[in-house]
Design an enzyme around this catalytic site. Structure first.
Site, short mmCIF file in Angstrom:
data_model
loop_
_atom_site.label_atom_id
_atom_site.label_comp_id
_atom_site.label_asym_id
_atom_site.label_seq_id
_atom_site.Cartn_x
_atom_site.Cartn_y
_atom_site.Cartn_z
N GLY A 1 35.10 43.43 65.07
CA GLY A 1 34.26 42.26 64.36
C GLY A 1 35.08 41.52 63.23
CB VAL B 1 28.10 31.68 54.49
CG1 VAL B 1 28.23 31.18 52.86
CG2 VAL B 1 29.59 32.25 54.73
CD GLU C 1 34.36 34.55 64.18
OE1 GLU C 1 33.53 34.67 65.11
OE2 GLU C 1 33.99 34.40 62.94
N GLY D 1 24.55 30.72 59.44
CA GLY D 1 25.33 31.59 59.71
C GLY D 1 25.68 32.96 58.92
CE LYS E 1 40.05 30.51 53.89
NZ LYS E 1 40.21 31.66 54.22
CE LYS F 1 37.92 27.42 55.76
NZ LYS F 1 36.85 28.16 55.72
N GLY G 1 36.73 33.14 49.31
CA GLY G 1 35.37 33.73 49.29
C GLY G 1 35.06 33.97 48.02
CB THR H 1 26.88 23.38 58.78
OG1 THR H 1 28.14 22.12 58.05
CG2 THR H 1 25.64 22.89 58.03
#
Length: 316
Positions: free
Chosen positions: A187, A11, A190, A9, A205, A106, A135, A77
């Site tokens: 964008g 990342v 999602e 993806g 988080k 995560k 991030g 993933t």
């Protein structure tokens, strides 16, 4: 360092693209259906082009990456809840082979922290996961440097999508549904923004931060968090807040052994009222007082930079 990257993806692809700039070699790269392995280093441009054009990264089986020559597994993933699979099994396999692991995913950290640390204790490998919170922002590394036992509270904004929606609602007097649709068109959100707007992503988080602060004394999972989203907020609520010099942000609070997420009134131009997709966090610690960290908390290259910072720490 030789990297094995799982997940193609935003990342994972950015890690592959940027690894060479940071002095690393990607020897294996896999998506959910395919893989490419090269002991001398894969051709990043060719592989990423193949992914864009054909939907796969290579012709090998994804399982083949675990037999590659690599020092660090980069687990990028998609995050899954509950058993955190398949990410957790990927981590387990790498640690069983005494390889290091860097997580952008995560799930294993938020949902199976004790299991993760137990696997690490039995391995010659080390697990790092700075990219899972904020991030590119050095939130977990700051806590690590200050010392988790010296940190009494962490709070602020940790989801760019929710922050974009709320800051646009406040600035333009628009309602939630209108701004959410705009965010999807841009964008920023999602197609299914549920995790972002219902507080789940922020809570994950927060749970990771709580686990780090607890340092093994108590294990936290998503079920331990008190979570409320932003879906019920209206433009008029933000207008009322503005009349008093305040605004509303989706805030996570980690303090006193609890994780709380929900819309909170904050000063309109305060430290935890960033605009757009920015994140902003305050860390309260002994001797330091209140430390503020603000910036872009998401995005492929941004999160990849945090992954590669963790790789550098392993190399050092």
């Amino acid at each position: 360092m030789r990297l094995c990257v799982l997940g193609a993806g935003a990342v994972g692809s950015a890690v592959v693209e940027l690894a060479a700039e940071h002095g690393h070699v990607v020897t294996a790269f896999a998506d959910s259906e395919s893989a490419v392995v090269d002991a001398d280093g894969i051709d990043a441009d060719a592989v990423l082009s193949k992914k864009r054009e054909e939907g796969v990264v290579g012709d090998a089986d994804p399982e083949s990456v675990f037999d590659a020559d690599y020092d660090v597994l980069v687990e990028a993933t998609p995050t899954t809840l509950g058993d955190a699979e398949p990410g957790f099994s990927h981590v387990e396999r790498a640690l069983a082979d005494d390889r290091h692991v860097v997580l952008a995913n995560k799930g294993p950290v938020a949902e199976r922290y004790a299991d993760l640390r137990a696997l690490e204790a039995e391995s010659e490998g080390t697990v790092r996961f700075g990219a899972t919170v904020g991030g590119a922002l050095p939130i977990l590394s700051t806590i690590e440097d200050v010392g988790s036992s010296r940190v009494s509270a962490v709070y602020g904004v940790l989801n760019g999508t929710a922050n974009f929606v709320l800051s646009r609602m406040a600035a333009e007097g628009l309602d939630y549904e209108h701004v959410l649709a705009e965010a999807q068109d841009l964008g920023v959100a999602e197609a299914d923004p549920t995790f972002d707007v219902d507080g789940t992503d922020t809570a994950l988080k927060g749970v990771i931060v709580a686990n780090v602060l607890s340092d093994g004394e108590t294990e936290y999972t998503l079920d331990d968090a008190d979570v409320e989203g932003i879906q019920e907020l209206s433009g008029s609520m933000l207008d009322l807040a503005a009349e008093d010099g305040q605004t509303i942000r989706l805030i996570v609070e980690v303090a006193d052994g609890a994780v709380r997420v929900g819309p909170r009134l904050v000063p309109e131009n305060g430290a935890v009222a960033p605009s757009g997709t920015e994140n902003a966090v305050q860390i309260e610690a002994d001797y330091c007082g209140r430390l503020g960290i603000t910036g872009q908390g998401a995005g492929g290259p941004e999160t990849a930079s945090a992954v590669l910072t963790d790789v550098k720490r392993l190399a050092d």
